[in-house]
Scaffold this motif. Structure first.
Motif, short mmCIF file in Angstrom:
data_model
loop_
_atom_site.label_atom_id
_atom_site.label_comp_id
_atom_site.label_asym_id
_atom_site.label_seq_id
_atom_site.Cartn_x
_atom_site.Cartn_y
_atom_site.Cartn_z
N GLY A 1 11.43 -2.75 4.42
CA GLY A 1 11.77 -3.73 5.44
C GLY A 1 12.98 -3.36 6.28
O GLY A 1 13.23 -3.99 7.31
N ARG A 2 13.73 -2.34 5.86
CA ARG A 2 14.86 -1.89 6.68
C ARG A 2 14.40 -1.22 7.97
O ARG A 2 15.15 -1.12 8.92
N MET A 3 13.17 -0.74 7.97
CA MET A 3 12.64 -0.04 9.13
C MET A 3 12.01 -1.03 10.11
O MET A 3 11.32 -1.97 9.69
N GLU B 1 0.83 -1.21 0.00
CA GLU B 1 0.00 0.00 0.00
C GLU B 1 0.87 1.26 0.00
O GLU B 1 0.60 2.20 -0.75
N VAL B 2 1.90 1.25 0.82
CA VAL B 2 2.81 2.40 0.84
C VAL B 2 3.45 2.57 -0.53
O VAL B 2 3.50 3.68 -1.08
N MET B 3 3.95 1.49 -1.10
CA MET B 3 4.62 1.57 -2.40
C MET B 3 3.68 2.10 -3.49
O MET B 3 4.08 2.90 -4.32
N ALA C 1 13.18 4.87 0.63
CA ALA C 1 12.79 3.56 0.12
C ALA C 1 12.34 3.68 -1.32
O ALA C 1 11.66 4.64 -1.69
N ALA C 2 12.74 2.70 -2.12
CA ALA C 2 12.30 2.64 -3.52
C ALA C 2 11.61 1.31 -3.82
O ALA C 2 10.96 1.17 -4.85
N PHE D 1 5.57 8.77 2.72
CA PHE D 1 6.22 7.90 3.69
C PHE D 1 7.69 8.28 3.83
O PHE D 1 8.20 8.43 4.95
N ASN D 2 8.39 8.40 2.72
CA ASN D 2 9.82 8.75 2.77
C ASN D 2 10.04 10.11 3.42
O ASN D 2 10.98 10.27 4.20
N ALA D 3 9.17 11.06 3.14
CA ALA D 3 9.31 12.39 3.75
C ALA D 3 9.14 12.31 5.26
O ALA D 3 9.91 12.90 6.02
N GLU D 4 8.13 11.56 5.71
CA GLU D 4 7.90 11.41 7.15
C GLU D 4 9.03 10.64 7.80
O GLU D 4 9.49 10.99 8.90
#
Length: 138
Positions: free
Chosen positions: A73-75, A43-45, A66-67, A52-55
């Motif tokens: 999954g690193r988070m 859903e994020v992707m 993330a791309a 998401f990346n900004a937050e």
């Protein structure tokens, strides 16, 4: 299960069901959690990657954008839940239920004396169905 379009997520759900039917309750908790996280990552992707990346960067200046779903999954999952609440994907009450599910998953996924039964697994899966799968997988 046919409503779940993503092959990886569908495989996680199928394995969770097999585990539950075989009485492998701790495994069913772990697999159903993996399926739910897969749905949320997708859903994020698909719809929220920039937000998401900004937050994530706002909270942690070291976050590398993330791309891919693998990058998400690193988070840590608990932090991931915080980020998706902050950008409005889920609400605080859903996050509280998911955080409880994550705690149960962690208890089931590591060596310890925790015992869970069919009803605990059914409640866990029902919560994921109502708050993740039904909302984001169709």
């Amino acid at each position: 299960m046919a409503a779940i379009k993503d092959d990886t997520t569908r495989a996680f759900v199928a394995e969770a069901i097999q585990c539950h039917e075989s009485g492998l309750y701790r495994s069913a908790i772990v697999m159903s959690w993996l399926a739910a996280v897969s749905v949320l990552h997708n859903e994020v992707m698909a719809n929220y990657l920039a937000a998401f990346n900004a937050e994530a960067k706002r909270v942690d200046g070291k976050w590398k954008a993330a791309a891919t779903t693998d990058d998400l999954g690193r988070m840590k999952e608990v932090d991931f839940l915080d980020r998706i609440v902050a950008i409005g994907i889920i609400g605080k009450n859903v996050k509280a239920q998911l955080a409880s599910g994550l705690t149960l998953r962690n208890g089931c996924g590591h060596p310890n004396s925790l015992k869970v039964g069919a009803n605990v697994v059914a409640a866990h899966i029902e919560m994921l169905l109502m708050n993740v799968f039904d909302k984001f997988s169709t």
